[in-house]
Design a protein around this motif. Sequence first.
Motif: not given
Length: 238
Positions: A171-192
């Motif tokens: 079990x990993x609390x952090x995001x080991x899998x995060x693709x930095x090339x697609x970080x914009x999806x995270x920034x927009x999807x979690x903007x609030x």
Amino acid sequence: MKTALALRHLHFEDLGTLEPLLQERGYQVRYVDASTDDLSRLDANGSDLLIVLGGPIGAFDEELYPFLADELRLIERRLASGRPLLGICLGAQLIARQLGAAVSPMGFKEIGFAPLTLTDQGRDSVLGPLAQVPVLHWHGDQFETPPGGHLLAGTEACPRQAYAVGEAVLGLQFHLEADAGRIEHWLVGHCCELGQAGLDPRTVREDARRHGPSLARAARQVIGAWLDRQQNTETGPQ
């Protein structure tokens, strides 16, 4: 061909950099959308690997999001099988809860790239390559170490960031899998969420650019070593 089943809660919180690794190792990857697919009809033991991914809801929110009850039952069946199970963020919280550990709000958000502090067992575990490597944190809840499990890593803000239960459950609390090339999806999807936490997306974007390559390399080492252990466990001593 081996199969990997990934339970997904948000479309962009997928396997990220781990998907090509799994494919290279001969896994056929299949996604199931936990919030819309019928989890009660899934065979919890029908895949060689089950991965429960992240999402912005709580592991204790089944009254608000009823599908979580079916997801917890699926995890329960998988745990009973002893087959490989990987949890990331919400996934790790759900597994911890099903194993009898408390999961609770931290009272604040831990978001952004920062390194882990590995425990002694963590340094000797598959997480060893993560020493000094900033990983992506994006959560507001935390888990206790499950009964019978071993704490592998933490941060000052969240002392319990990774656990293992035997060889098969990680079990990993952090995001080991995060693709930095697609970080914009995270920034927009979690903007609030970023706005509520008072965080500037430009900072996260720049940190993703700086730390993404090292995180991707470490992720391949960590999960590659963990998969090797699963294979060794299955084949046993020769």
